[in-house]
Write a protein that holds these residues in place. Structure first.
Motif, PDB file in Angstrom:
ATOM      1  N   ARG A 124       0.867  -1.133  -0.011  1.00 50.43           N
ATOM      2  CA  ARG A 124       0.033  -0.086  -0.037  1.00 50.43           C
ATOM      3  C   ARG A 124       0.929   1.317  -0.066  1.00 50.43           C
ATOM      4  O   ARG A 124       0.616   2.314  -0.650  1.00 50.43           O
ATOM      5  CB  ARG A 124      -0.893  -0.004   1.234  1.00 50.43           C
ATOM      6  N   ALA A 125       1.981   1.167   0.556  1.00 48.26           N
ATOM      7  CA  ALA A 125       2.829   2.441   0.784  1.00 48.26           C
ATOM      8  C   ALA A 125       3.409   2.509  -0.598  1.00 48.26           C
ATOM      9  O   ALA A 125       3.908   3.795  -0.988  1.00 48.26           O
ATOM     10  CB  ALA A 125       3.898   2.109   1.928  1.00 48.26           C
ATOM     11  N   LEU A 126       4.035   1.525  -1.216  1.00 47.71           N
ATOM     12  CA  LEU A 126       4.560   1.640  -2.528  1.00 47.71           C
ATOM     13  C   LEU A 126       3.488   2.191  -3.600  1.00 47.71           C
ATOM     14  O   LEU A 126       4.083   3.150  -4.420  1.00 47.71           O
ATOM     15  CB  LEU A 126       5.114   0.222  -3.080  1.00 47.71           C
ATOM     16  N   CYS A 127       2.361   1.823  -3.612  1.00 46.45           N
ATOM     17  CA  CYS A 127       1.162   2.383  -4.326  1.00 46.45           C
ATOM     18  C   CYS A 127       0.933   3.896  -4.071  1.00 46.45           C
ATOM     19  O   CYS A 127       0.864   4.574  -5.075  1.00 46.45           O
ATOM     20  CB  CYS A 127       0.074   1.660  -4.325  1.00 46.45           C
ATOM     21  N   ALA A 128       1.067   4.236  -2.774  1.00 42.87           N
ATOM     22  CA  ALA A 128       0.885   5.811  -2.450  1.00 42.87           C
ATOM     23  C   ALA A 128       1.746   6.639  -3.056  1.00 42.87           C
ATOM     24  O   ALA A 128       1.923   7.530  -3.188  1.00 42.87           O
ATOM     25  CB  ALA A 128       0.776   5.782  -0.919  1.00 42.87           C
ATOM     26  N   ALA A 133      -9.010  -1.137   4.984  1.00 41.26           N
ATOM     27  CA  ALA A 133      -9.380  -2.656   4.214  1.00 41.26           C
ATOM     28  C   ALA A 133      -8.654  -3.486   5.343  1.00 41.26           C
ATOM     29  O   ALA A 133      -9.240  -4.746   5.242  1.00 41.26           O
ATOM     30  CB  ALA A 133      -9.185  -2.616   3.116  1.00 41.26           C
ATOM     31  N   ALA A 134      -7.515  -3.472   5.695  1.00 38.94           N
ATOM     32  CA  ALA A 134      -6.478  -4.492   6.379  1.00 38.94           C
ATOM     33  C   ALA A 134      -6.882  -4.425   7.747  1.00 38.94           C
ATOM     34  O   ALA A 134      -6.264  -5.234   8.551  1.00 38.94           O
ATOM     35  CB  ALA A 134      -5.270  -4.553   5.796  1.00 38.94           C
ATOM     36  N   GLU A 181       6.752  -1.892  -8.052  1.00 34.16           N
ATOM     37  CA  GLU A 181       7.441  -2.356  -6.956  1.00 34.16           C
ATOM     38  C   GLU A 181       6.429  -3.214  -6.043  1.00 34.16           C
ATOM     39  O   GLU A 181       6.878  -4.237  -5.641  1.00 34.16           O
ATOM     40  CB  GLU A 181       8.197  -1.491  -6.202  1.00 34.16           C
ATOM     41  N   ALA A 182       5.187  -2.918  -5.919  1.00 31.98           N
ATOM     42  CA  ALA A 182       4.291  -3.444  -5.141  1.00 31.98           C
ATOM     43  C   ALA A 182       3.935  -4.661  -5.658  1.00 31.98           C
ATOM     44  O   ALA A 182       3.940  -5.413  -5.172  1.00 31.98           O
ATOM     45  CB  ALA A 182       2.939  -2.559  -5.059  1.00 31.98           C
ATOM     46  N   VAL A 183       3.679  -4.662  -6.970  1.00 32.81           N
ATOM     47  CA  VAL A 183       3.451  -6.070  -7.784  1.00 32.81           C
ATOM     48  C   VAL A 183       4.483  -6.965  -7.684  1.00 32.81           C
ATOM     49  O   VAL A 183       4.298  -7.960  -7.393  1.00 32.81           O
ATOM     50  CB  VAL A 183       3.163  -5.607  -9.148  1.00 32.81           C
ATOM     51  N   PRO A 235      -6.343 -14.262   1.290  1.00 33.11           N
ATOM     52  CA  PRO A 235      -7.544 -13.587   0.358  1.00 33.11           C
ATOM     53  C   PRO A 235      -7.347 -12.275   0.659  1.00 33.11           C
ATOM     54  O   PRO A 235      -7.467 -11.472  -0.604  1.00 33.11           O
ATOM     55  CB  PRO A 235      -8.829 -14.085   1.121  1.00 33.11           C
ATOM     56  N   GLU A 236      -6.977 -11.597   1.528  1.00 34.80           N
ATOM     57  CA  GLU A 236      -6.692 -10.238   1.790  1.00 34.80           C
ATOM     58  C   GLU A 236      -5.737  -9.688   0.813  1.00 34.80           C
ATOM     59  O   GLU A 236      -5.771  -8.610  -0.012  1.00 34.80           O
ATOM     60  CB  GLU A 236      -6.528  -9.721   3.281  1.00 34.80           C
ATOM     61  N   LEU A 237      -4.641 -10.409   0.865  1.00 40.09           N
ATOM     62  CA  LEU A 237      -3.540 -10.044   0.037  1.00 40.09           C
ATOM     63  C   LEU A 237      -3.844 -10.120  -1.440  1.00 40.09           C
ATOM     64  O   LEU A 237      -3.329  -9.403  -2.437  1.00 40.09           O
ATOM     65  CB  LEU A 237      -2.342 -10.604   0.499  1.00 40.09           C
ATOM     66  N   ARG A 238      -4.519 -11.355  -1.800  1.00 41.67           N
ATOM     67  CA  ARG A 238      -4.871 -11.566  -3.336  1.00 41.67           C
ATOM     68  C   ARG A 238      -5.723 -10.421  -3.566  1.00 41.67           C
ATOM     69  O   ARG A 238      -5.658  -9.767  -4.857  1.00 41.67           O
ATOM     70  CB  ARG A 238      -5.587 -13.102  -3.425  1.00 41.67           C
ATOM     71  N   ALA A 239      -6.866 -10.029  -2.860  1.00 38.64           N
ATOM     72  CA  ALA A 239      -7.583  -8.910  -3.149  1.00 38.64           C
ATOM     73  C   ALA A 239      -6.816  -7.896  -3.378  1.00 38.64           C
ATOM     74  O   ALA A 239      -7.141  -7.095  -4.318  1.00 38.64           O
ATOM     75  CB  ALA A 239      -8.729  -8.938  -2.201  1.00 38.64           C
ATOM     76  N   LEU A 240      -5.985  -7.333  -2.505  1.00 36.89           N
ATOM     77  CA  LEU A 240      -5.088  -6.122  -2.501  1.00 36.89           C
ATOM     78  C   LEU A 240      -4.519  -6.263  -3.879  1.00 36.89           C
ATOM     79  O   LEU A 240      -4.351  -5.221  -4.786  1.00 36.89           O
ATOM     80  CB  LEU A 240      -4.204  -6.121  -1.532  1.00 36.89           C
ATOM     81  N   HIS A 241      -3.864  -7.243  -4.396  1.00 35.92           N
ATOM     82  CA  HIS A 241      -2.884  -7.439  -5.520  1.00 35.92           C
ATOM     83  C   HIS A 241      -3.932  -7.204  -6.894  1.00 35.92           C
ATOM     84  O   HIS A 241      -3.593  -6.514  -7.793  1.00 35.92           O
ATOM     85  CB  HIS A 241      -2.468  -8.981  -5.654  1.00 35.92           C
ATOM     86  N   GLN A 242      -5.273  -7.772  -6.814  1.00 32.59           N
ATOM     87  CA  GLN A 242      -6.100  -7.430  -8.124  1.00 32.59           C
ATOM     88  C   GLN A 242      -6.344  -6.051  -8.123  1.00 32.59           C
ATOM     89  O   GLN A 242      -6.414  -5.441  -9.256  1.00 32.59           O
ATOM     90  CB  GLN A 242      -7.399  -8.350  -7.938  1.00 32.59           C
ATOM     91  N   GLU A 243      -6.599  -5.398  -6.871  1.00 39.42           N
ATOM     92  CA  GLU A 243      -7.082  -3.651  -6.842  1.00 39.42           C
ATOM     93  C   GLU A 243      -5.625  -2.985  -7.715  1.00 39.42           C
ATOM     94  O   GLU A 243      -6.247  -1.974  -8.416  1.00 39.42           O
ATOM     95  CB  GLU A 243      -7.195  -3.423  -5.459  1.00 39.42           C
TER      96      GLU A 243
END
Length: 287
Positions: A195-199, A247-248, A205-207, A227-235
């Motif tokens: 999340r920090a990398l995306c911000a 969300a986390a 790098e987040a991917v 599931p929470e991390l997979r959902a974040l990856h898809q977002e």
């Protein structure tokens, strides 16, 4: 005057280290320090210091305590005989692990004030000098080391969450980048870093961070991220860069519970590590 176990076991007075002697003597001090102001039975001390106690373990323990008393003479810390065992008498705040615990618990009372929460947790994190009980061997030390490390990571995750809410992703990336590889199963830690990398606009790098974690889990344990991390990856892949930090929160707070309600059960992984208790310590925390 400070008793330190969040790293090498040592005592400092007036900015100087107090000579304590060999590792076994430091183990005796650590075995008392984790239960500061509470008597530790003689047999419990022996079991904490030795996996296989020698024939004259009691005599050896008495000798170590006598030398520790000499080393601590004139300080604000004392070892006394009480209740069929021994007790380390001191202000709990003089023991770094207990001060860490107090600060982490105090931070939980500031759930609506991220600035205060982050400041308290930063103060707690500054107490960390490396792997707890460094230089102390044995099963008890390993279990205690593991338990304290997981509490530390729980505090770091909460600190990161507060900083992201405050709009400080750069600090999160700096702090979490070296920690995520060390604790590859603590998925909330990876989540906060992603999340920090995306911000910061560092989506690639987040991917890549997710890919490394997924590869580690597949290679070592044959499982997928949760599931929470997979959902974040898809977002992230969808380009949703406005990722809500909260969300986390449910996952994060499940782990932080161990850091603020007392020492976690020895040898028992917190609920936010994956998988459960059968995972070896060397996998949960890599050197």
């Amino acid at each position: 005057m400070e008793v330190r176990i969040l790293g090498p076991v040592e005592v400092t007075a007036d900015g100087r280290r107090v000579p304590l002697g060999p590792p076994q003597r430091r183990a005796v001090l650590a075995a008392l320090a984790v239960d500061v102001n509470h008597p530790v039975p003689l047999q419990t001390l022996i079991d904490r210091v030795w996996n296989l106690p020698p024939d004259r373990a009691t005599d050896s323990l008495y000798a170590h305590i006598a030398r520790l008393r000499q080393a601590l003479a004139g300080t604000a810390v004392a070892i006394e005989r009480r209740g069929g065992g021994y007790v380390l008498e001191a202000d709990p705040d003089r023991v770094d692990a207990h001060r860490f615990h107090r600060l982490a618990k105090q931070a939980q009372t500031h759930a609506g004030d991220d600035s205060a929460r982050a400041a308290l947790l930063a103060e707690a994190m500054e107490l960390w000098r490396g792997s707890p009980l460094t230089g102390i061997s044995g099963d008890w030390a390993s279990r205690m080391r593991y338990s304290i490390e997981q509490q530390f990571v729980g505090a770091v995750v909460t600190w990161a969450q507060a900083h992201l809410r405050l709009g400080r992703p750069d600090a999160v990336v700096t702090e979490l980048t070296p920690l995520v590889p060390r604790y590859p199963l603590v998925e909330p830690l990876a989540s906060m870093l992603m999340r920090a990398l995306c911000a910061l606009g560092r989506t690639a790098e987040a991917v890549a961070q997710y890919a490394r974690l997924r590869g580690y889990l597949a290679d070592h344990l044959g499982i997928e991220p949760g599931p929470e991390l997979r959902a974040l990856h898809q977002e992230i892949l969808r380009g949703d860069h406005d990722l809500p930090v909260w969300a986390a929160e449910e996952v994060v707070l499940a782990g932080v519970h161990h850091a603020v309600t007392g020492w976690a059960p020895l040898g028992q992984p917190p609920s936010w590590t994956r998988p459960a208790a059968h995972v070896p310590d060397r996998v949960l925390s890599r050197p």
